[in-house]
Design an enzyme around this catalytic site. Structure first.
Site, mmCIF file in Angstrom:
data_model
loop_
_atom_site.group_PDB
_atom_site.id
_atom_site.type_symbol
_atom_site.label_atom_id
_atom_site.label_comp_id
_atom_site.label_asym_id
_atom_site.label_seq_id
_atom_site.Cartn_x
_atom_site.Cartn_y
_atom_site.Cartn_z
ATOM 1 N N TYR A 151 0.640 -1.830 -0.095
ATOM 2 C CA TYR A 151 -0.218 -0.026 -0.166
ATOM 3 C C TYR A 151 0.633 1.416 -0.333
ATOM 4 C CZ TYR A 151 -4.158 -2.863 1.074
ATOM 5 O OH TYR A 151 -4.821 -4.044 0.415
ATOM 6 N N LYS B 64 4.066 -15.069 1.133
ATOM 7 C CA LYS B 64 3.295 -16.065 0.374
ATOM 8 C C LYS B 64 5.228 -16.020 -0.872
ATOM 9 C CE LYS B 64 1.016 -17.182 -3.610
ATOM 10 N NZ LYS B 64 -0.174 -18.925 -3.154
ATOM 11 N N ASP C 60 -3.046 -18.297 0.755
ATOM 12 C CA ASP C 60 -3.920 -18.775 0.043
ATOM 13 C C ASP C 60 -4.666 -20.242 1.289
ATOM 14 O OD1 ASP C 60 -1.650 -19.425 -0.238
ATOM 15 O OD2 ASP C 60 -1.915 -20.381 -2.898
ATOM 16 N N ASP D 33 -5.160 -6.424 5.309
ATOM 17 C CA ASP D 33 -6.532 -6.243 5.263
ATOM 18 C C ASP D 33 -7.367 -7.267 4.854
ATOM 19 O OD1 ASP D 33 -8.448 -4.602 4.251
ATOM 20 O OD2 ASP D 33 -6.769 -3.714 2.498
ATOM 21 N N ASP E 125 -10.118 -8.514 7.466
ATOM 22 C CA ASP E 125 -11.776 -8.921 7.237
ATOM 23 C C ASP E 125 -12.775 -10.513 7.241
ATOM 24 O OD1 ASP E 125 -11.883 -6.263 7.957
ATOM 25 O OD2 ASP E 125 -12.861 -5.628 4.717
#
Ligand code: NAD
Length: 357
Positions: free
Chosen positions: A142, A192, A224, A248, A252
């Site tokens: 980000y 990852k 994943d 992020d 959620d």
């Protein structure tokens, strides 16, 4: 202990839920012999109305001097036509930046009493859910440079850079291990590393930090797989630590499976251990001022403040136990009525928690 706390009640249901959380804090302080100094400041829409700015300098100065900052919620339809830097949400982003909050702690906790609200099969969640997602908040893709859009040989490109340095990884890893020391002493680092170089560095540094915490069990998982495992068997996790982008999404995901947005607190910490504590929900303008809001996310955010900024573990546990007692006795605000029970308003729910303390 002396606690100097700035309150930012904000907009919508922010003031009413903050009032209940403050009543709970005062009761705990009384019971355990602490001194609390509270200062109220403006942020968001109410600050725009009073000063023209979503984050007045006076608010920033007060927050920087405080031991901890407690926020209700910001925003609402009244300010929806404003743009960018003048919107209420800019106040929230601004204060996070001013306080250098690099770690976001989001517990996804489902009390067994509310398991019928959960989106997962009853046999998976019969004992509730209790996962803490620790997300890096100020680095990663980000913010990484270079980022932008450009035309190369007549074709439009858009790009961002996922970058972490070892210091950034080390401090978020330490936050996760410290959180795990106050819980079940297990950390799962999500990355990852099978594809991304930045994840290989992340993994190596997390392993180095793990050596400082021999009592904590460390595991690694690809993002994943973590997204699948969170819905397949959330209770295999205690603390999940991950970067900004993966965090992020996973925070959620972990929150939504509990089915109760009005129940979820959060903490954002900086390097001095001070922080900003707030429920994850917004200002709920549809129910604001009607004594319908669930104050429990806000009350549980107060428990996080005591645990993470002041290291007052007994006090934090006392609040969480009182909340669980009230739920076990069948009291519910409208948003968590899925299994029936006794419907109460925001004030009564707050009073019940205070009484159970
Ligand atoms: P929201 O979280 O405010 O509301 C979503 C739904 O959940 C609504 O139906 C609301 O009534 C309900 N709800 C939320 N909290 C509740 C509670 N404590 N008790 C009972 N019901 C509750 O999200 P939204 O509707 O997308 O956003 C409304 C405003 O809040 C917008 O202006 C948005 O920008 C702002 N917002 C602020 C924050 C924050 O301050 N951290 C976070 C998200 C959204």
């Amino acid at each position: 202990m002396d606690m100097n706390i700035v309150l930012l009640p904000g907009d919508g249901i922010g003031p009413e839920i903050t009032e209940q959380a403050v009543a709970v804090l005062k009761k705990v302080a009384d019971k355990f012999g602490h001194n609390v100094t509270l200062t109220e400041e403006l942020i968001g829409g109410c600050a725009i109305d009073a000063t023209g700015k979503p984050l007045p300098q006076e608010t920033v100065d007060a927050c920087k001097k405080a031991d901890a900052v407690f926020l209700g919620a910001v925003g609402g339809p009244k300010w929806d036509n404003l743009d960018g830097a003048t919107r209420p949400e800019a106040g929230l982003l601004g204060i996070r930046k001013e306080l250098g909050l690099f770690a976001n702690l989001r517990p996804a906790k489902l009390f067994p009493e509310l398991s019928s609200a959960c989106f997962l099969r009853p046999d998976i969640v019969e004992n509730g859910i209790d996962v803490m997602v620790v997300r890096e908040l100020t680095g990663g893709i980000y913010f990484g440079q270079p980022q932008g859009q450009e035309v190369r040989d007549g074709i439009r490109y858009g790009y961002n850079t996922m970058v972490y340095n070892e210091d950034e990884v080390r401090r978020i890893a330490r936050t996760a291990f410290e959180a795990a020391m106050k819980r079940d002493k297990r950390v799962c680092s999500v990355d990852k590393a099978n594809v991304l170089e930045v994840s290989r560095l992340w993994r190596a540094v997390v392993e180095e930090v793990a050596a400082e915490y021999p009592e904590v069990e460390l595991s690694h998982m690809y993002v994943d797989n973590a997204a699948m495992q969170l819905v397949r068997d959330p209770n295999q996790f205690d603390v999940v630590v991950t970067g900004n982008l993966f965090g992020d999404i996973l925070s959620d995901e972990a929150a939504v499976i509990t089915g109760s947005i009005g129940m979820l607190p959060s903490a954002s910490l900086n390097k001095s251990g001070s922080g900003l504590f707030e429920p994850i929900h917004g200002s709920a303008p549809d129910i604001a001022g009607q004594n319908k809001a669930n104050p429990l996310a806000s009350i549980l955010s107060m428990a996080m403040m005591l645990r993470h900024s002041f290291n007052l573990i007994k006090e934090a546990n006392a609040i969480e136990d009182a909340v669980q007692k009230v739920l076990r006795e069948g009291y519910r605000t409208g948003d968590i009525m899925s299994d029936g029970g006794t419907l109460v308003g925001c004030n009564t729910m707050g009073n019940l928690v205070v009484e159970r303390l």
